[in-house]
Design a protein around this motif. Structure first.
Motif, mmCIF file in Angstrom:
data_model
loop_
_atom_site.group_PDB
_atom_site.id
_atom_site.type_symbol
_atom_site.label_atom_id
_atom_site.label_comp_id
_atom_site.label_asym_id
_atom_site.label_seq_id
_atom_site.Cartn_x
_atom_site.Cartn_y
_atom_site.Cartn_z
ATOM 1 N N ASP A 17 0.860 -1.179 0.000
ATOM 2 C CA ASP A 17 0.000 0.000 0.000
ATOM 3 C C ASP A 17 0.900 1.233 0.000
ATOM 4 O O ASP A 17 1.623 1.482 0.964
ATOM 5 N N HIS A 18 0.854 2.011 -1.072
ATOM 6 C CA HIS A 18 1.762 3.150 -1.217
ATOM 7 C C HIS A 18 1.462 4.286 -0.242
ATOM 8 O O HIS A 18 2.326 5.119 0.009
ATOM 9 N N ARG A 61 0.584 3.786 2.930
ATOM 10 C CA ARG A 61 0.800 3.295 4.294
ATOM 11 C C ARG A 61 2.256 3.441 4.726
ATOM 12 O O ARG A 61 3.167 3.321 3.929
#
Length: 148
Positions: A46-47, A49
């Motif tokens: 997840d970019h 996160r």
């Protein structure tokens, strides 16, 4: 300076070729192939996160199980490579990691690659290999003309 842009088709083809190379394959020597692997790893993250080290380790181990199982490398070394190539950044305290999809910009990727599911690429390649093996075994069977 950037090498030529890697297309979605090249990404899928090389990812499958690298990851289906057989058990215990060495980590690729070619820079482009290494960057394809790095990109496939961060595609599964997840970019937005910030990852703790434990969560990042879990994600890297999952990638190794599902995609990179034939590669002779561990999650700690992968994490180090991702940081060295700037696909991951680590905060000053070393407590959190953030994804950087551009990496070190040594290799550029076609924008369409962002929508590719690396797991689906590997699964489709495994299915093609299995189908070829089935077809070869059917062709290799001798036909017994005496059979009733």
């Amino acid at each position: 300076m950037s090498e030529q842009i890697i297309s979605a088709a090249q990404f899928e083809e090389r990812l499958a070729a690298i990851c289906l190379g057989g058990a215990g394959s060495a980590f690729p020597r070619r820079s482009r192939d290494r960057h394809i692997l790095y990109r496939s790893i961060i595609q599964m993250l997840d970019h937005a996160r910030r990852y703790s080290e434990a969560d990042l380790n879990d994600a890297l181990q999952q990638w190794l199980l599902e995609i990179g199982s034939c590669l002779d490398i561990d999650h700690v070394t992968l994490r180090r490579y991702l940081i060295d190539e700037q696909y991951l950044s680590r905060d000053a305290n070393g407590n959190a990691y953030q994804v950087n999809p551009a990496g070190s910009s040594l290799v550029e990727f076609e924008p369409a690659i962002a929508s590719i599911d690396p797991f689906a690429v590997i699964q489709a390649a495994k299915d093609r290999v299995a189908e070829r093996k089935r077809n070869q075994s059917l062709r290799a069977r001798p036909i017994d003309s005496r059979a009733v």
